[in-house]
Design an enzyme around this catalytic site. Sequence first.
Site, short mmCIF file in Angstrom:
data_model
loop_
_atom_site.label_atom_id
_atom_site.label_comp_id
_atom_site.label_asym_id
_atom_site.label_seq_id
_atom_site.Cartn_x
_atom_site.Cartn_y
_atom_site.Cartn_z
N CYS A 31 16.24 10.52 -5.35
CA CYS A 31 16.04 10.04 -6.72
C CYS A 31 16.50 8.60 -6.92
O CYS A 31 17.44 8.15 -6.26
CB CYS A 31 16.84 10.90 -7.67
SG CYS A 31 16.59 12.66 -7.48
N ARG A 33 12.68 5.26 -1.42
CA ARG A 33 13.68 6.33 -1.26
C ARG A 33 13.03 7.71 -1.23
O ARG A 33 13.66 8.68 -0.84
CB ARG A 33 14.67 6.28 -2.42
CG ARG A 33 15.52 5.03 -2.41
CD ARG A 33 16.26 4.86 -3.72
NE ARG A 33 17.22 5.92 -3.93
CZ ARG A 33 18.52 5.80 -3.69
NH1 ARG A 33 18.99 4.67 -3.26
NH2 ARG A 33 19.35 6.79 -3.92
N TRP A 46 13.30 13.40 -6.84
CA TRP A 46 12.99 14.10 -5.59
C TRP A 46 13.52 15.50 -5.80
O TRP A 46 14.72 15.70 -5.93
CB TRP A 46 13.71 13.39 -4.44
CG TRP A 46 13.39 13.85 -3.07
CD1 TRP A 46 12.28 13.55 -2.34
CD2 TRP A 46 14.21 14.66 -2.23
NE1 TRP A 46 12.36 14.13 -1.10
CE2 TRP A 46 13.53 14.82 -1.01
CE3 TRP A 46 15.45 15.28 -2.37
CZ2 TRP A 46 14.04 15.56 0.06
CZ3 TRP A 46 15.96 16.02 -1.32
CH2 TRP A 46 15.26 16.15 -0.12
N ASN A 58 20.95 11.56 -10.72
CA ASN A 58 20.81 11.75 -9.27
C ASN A 58 21.96 12.64 -8.85
O ASN A 58 23.08 12.45 -9.30
CB ASN A 58 20.97 10.43 -8.51
CG ASN A 58 19.80 9.50 -8.71
OD1 ASN A 58 18.83 9.86 -9.38
ND2 ASN A 58 19.89 8.32 -8.14
N GLY A 59 21.70 13.58 -7.94
CA GLY A 59 22.76 14.44 -7.45
C GLY A 59 22.50 15.89 -7.81
O GLY A 59 21.37 16.26 -8.15
N GLU A 82 14.73 11.00 19.34
CA GLU A 82 14.36 10.03 18.31
C GLU A 82 12.85 9.79 18.30
O GLU A 82 12.24 9.68 17.24
CB GLU A 82 15.14 8.71 18.53
CG GLU A 82 14.82 7.58 17.59
CD GLU A 82 15.05 7.89 16.11
OE1 GLU A 82 15.62 8.93 15.77
OE2 GLU A 82 14.58 7.08 15.29
N LYS A 101 10.56 10.49 15.05
CA LYS A 101 9.71 9.47 14.43
C LYS A 101 8.30 10.01 14.23
O LYS A 101 7.70 9.86 13.19
CB LYS A 101 9.61 8.19 15.29
CG LYS A 101 10.75 7.23 15.28
CD LYS A 101 10.95 6.49 13.99
CE LYS A 101 11.77 7.24 13.00
NZ LYS A 101 13.19 7.35 13.10
N GLU A 122 8.13 12.81 11.55
CA GLU A 122 8.41 12.31 10.20
C GLU A 122 7.17 11.69 9.55
O GLU A 122 6.91 11.91 8.38
CB GLU A 122 9.49 11.21 10.25
CG GLU A 122 10.91 11.71 10.31
CD GLU A 122 11.90 10.55 10.37
OE1 GLU A 122 12.92 10.63 9.67
OE2 GLU A 122 11.67 9.57 11.12
N HIS A 166 13.67 25.73 31.11
CA HIS A 166 14.26 26.85 30.38
C HIS A 166 13.53 27.13 29.07
O HIS A 166 14.10 27.74 28.17
CB HIS A 166 15.74 26.57 30.10
CG HIS A 166 16.55 26.42 31.34
ND1 HIS A 166 16.76 27.44 32.23
CD2 HIS A 166 17.16 25.32 31.87
CE1 HIS A 166 17.49 27.00 33.24
NE2 HIS A 166 17.73 25.72 33.05
N LYS A 169 14.78 8.47 1.80
CA LYS A 169 15.45 7.44 2.59
C LYS A 169 16.95 7.67 2.62
O LYS A 169 17.60 7.48 3.62
CB LYS A 169 15.13 6.08 1.98
CG LYS A 169 15.72 4.91 2.73
CD LYS A 169 15.03 4.71 4.05
CE LYS A 169 15.69 3.68 4.92
NZ LYS A 169 15.33 3.90 6.34
C1 G6P Z 1 17.36 10.54 5.89
C2 G6P Z 1 16.44 9.43 6.36
C3 G6P Z 1 16.64 9.21 7.86
C4 G6P Z 1 18.10 8.92 8.16
C5 G6P Z 1 19.02 10.02 7.62
C6 G6P Z 1 20.48 9.62 7.70
O1 G6P Z 1 16.94 11.76 6.43
O2 G6P Z 1 15.10 9.76 6.10
O3 G6P Z 1 15.85 8.10 8.28
O4 G6P Z 1 18.28 8.79 9.53
O5 G6P Z 1 18.72 10.28 6.25
O6 G6P Z 1 20.67 8.54 6.85
P1 G6P Z 1 21.81 7.44 6.97
O7 G6P Z 1 21.53 6.50 5.82
O8 G6P Z 1 23.11 8.15 6.83
O9 G6P Z 1 21.67 6.78 8.29
#
Ligand code: G6P
Length: 606
Positions: free
Chosen positions: A2, A27, A74, A98-99, A479, A483, A486, A502, A601
Site C-alpha cells: 500500500c 510498490r 494491496w 498501511n499495515g 535467484e 526472477k 516473479e 533426489h 516491492k
Molecule cells: C518483496 C520484493 C522482493 C524483495 C523482498 C524483500 O517480496 O518483491 O523483491 O526481495 O520483498 O525485500 P527487502 O526490501 O527486505 O529486500
Amino acid sequence: MCGIVGYVGPDPCAEILLDGLRRLEYRGYDSAGMALIEGTESKILRSQGKLTNLARLLSEHRPTGTTGIGHTRWATHGRPTEINAHPHKYGKVSVVHNGIIENHAMLRAELESNGHKFSSETDTEIVAHLVDDEVKAGRSPKDAVLGALRRVEGAYAICVLVDGAPDQIIAARHDAPLILGIGSGENFVASDVPAILNRTRDMVFLEEKELAVVRADGVEVMDLDGKPVDRKPQRILWDAMMAEKGGHKHFMLKEIHEQPRAVTDTIRDRISAKTAETFIDGFEIEIEKLRRVVFVACGTSYHAALVGKFLVEGLARVPVEVDLGSEFRYRDPLVSDSDLLVTISQSGETADTLAALREAKRKGARVLSICNVVGSTIARESDGVLYTHAGPEIGVASTKAFTTQLAALVLLAIYLGRRTGALDQESAHELIKDLLALPEQMKEVLDRGASVDVIARRYATARDFLYLGRGINYPIALEGALKLKEISYIHAEGYPAGEMKHGPIALIDENLPVVIIAPRGSGYEKIINNLTEVRAREGKVIAIASRGDNEIGSMVDDVIQVPDVRPELQPLLTVLPLQMLAYRVADIRGTDVDQPRNLAKSVTVE
Ligand code: G6P
C-alpha cells in the site's frame, strides 16, 4: 504494498495526490482512492484496479479540494474491490492505512454490538469508527486519533481527515513507514520518499509511535501520549530523475543496466587499496567477542544472504547461519551478545526482517544492516548500516539491489577476514583488485544481451524451468528461478545441482529447459556430470559458463559466457544473464514486468 500520499496547501490537490500515487505504483497495488475536502467535508473517490480508473473518476468529478489524502491498496483483509479500497469514511472521519490492525475482529464485534454498521471487509474501517466515536464525544481531531490509537494493536501508518477541520491531516505511525514533506506554504505526507520528491526534498521521518498534525503552515509532531517531539527535516540528496525510466521500456531493464554503476557506488570509498582493508561506515565489530554471524533477510535479499555465508565462512572462517525473517522471528532463536546479526534489506521496511532484528537486539546481539533505503526503519534501528547506494529501485523484481548487496557482502567478508587473520594482506590485495575490476566486467556481460534474446524467444512458451548451481552459485540458481517466476509467471525451481538426483530429475524431459550455472572453479567437474545427466534425459540445457571454456558448448543447447573470475565474485556476473533472461521472457509474454501481479516491492506486513 500500500501507498499513502497526503497534501495540505493552497492548491487543488487531486492531481498532486494522483501524481504521488503514480510514483508509488511500483510498490504494487490492486485498488486506489482518495478523500478530498470539499467545503468542510471530505468526499471519497475510489476504484478497483489501476490508477487510470481513479484518474477517470477524477476527470468526471473534478474535485477542487486543497486538503486530501490518497491511497493505493494491496489487499490483505478483504478482496481487492472498490468497497474495500481506501479511504474508508465513517461519520465525519476518513482514513487511509498501511499495515494490519491485529485486534480488528475483537474491535469490530464490540463496535457492532454498540450499533456501528460496517460497509467494508477491511481491518482499516475500524479506525474510522473509533475516531468518529471520539469526535462525537467532543475531542479535537488530534485527540480523537490519539484516543482511537490507544485501542488499536498492530502495524499502521495512517492519515485521517475529519469533517469540520478542513485545514489539517492527522498522520501517525507504528511499525510502518510514514514521512512528512516540508514545503513552503504547503506540506505533504507519504509512505515513501519518491511519492513527493518532485515537490520537496525536505522530509521529516516520523519515528515509531509518533503522530503529526499537518497543516499548510507547519507540522507538529508528538508521541502517542500527545507529548511534543522535536523532529528536524532531513534533506534528501538523490534526484527524482533517478526514479524515472530514462528511455528504457521498463524500470527493471533500466535497473539491470545500472548495475555496474551501482556496484561501483557500493564499493567506492570503502576500500583502502594500500592496507588491503575495507570499512563499514564507522561500524566496528569486536572481533575477539564474535562467535557467529547470523544473516536474516527475505526474498531476493535472502539469496544474497546465502551467498554471504560462502563469503564470510570462506574468507573470514567465522561460522555463519542464514535464516528467513519470517522463520527466525517465531522460533525463539538462539542468539546472544557474541553474535553479529546482519539483516539484508533493499527497502529497510520488510516487516519480517524488522521483527527479526528487534528479536535479536532484545536477546543482546549487535545488528548491522545492509540496506538500500537511507533513513528506513531497519537502518534506523540497527547499530550500524552498510548502505548499498544502489539508488531507488522501482521494479518489483529486485536486480541492482541484489548485486549491490553481494558487493557489500564481499566488503564485509574482507573486513572480517582481515580482522580474524584468515585473509592475509596479499590475498586481500588481489581480491580487492579483482573487485574493483568487476563493474567493467559486469558491463561487458550486459552489453552482450543479444544471445540471451535468442534463448528467451526459444523458451518463452515453456511451462516450467529448472535452475541448477553448486556452491556459491547455488543461491544464484534460486535467484534466477525467482526472477523468472516473479515476472513471467512461469513455474521455475532453483536447486543445488547435487540434489537433482533426489527429486527434480523426475521432471526432466524434452520440454524442460534447465539453466545450469557452470563457471570454472571447484565443483566444475561435478556440475558437468549433472549437465550430462540432464542431457541423457533429453532436457534442454542452457549453460552459464566462463569465457574460454570451449568444451562446454558441445554438451549443451545454449551457452552464455561470462568473464572468468575468482569464485567469490562469480555471483555478481552469473546472475546478470539470468536477470536478462527473466526480463526478456516476461516482456515477450507481455506481462506487467515492473508491477507483477500479486507482488509488492516493500512488504510491510508479515
Ligand atoms: C518483496 C520484493 C522482493 C524483495 C523482498 C524483500 O517480496 O518483491 O523483491 O526481495 O520483498 O525485500 P527487502 O526490501 O527486505 O529486500
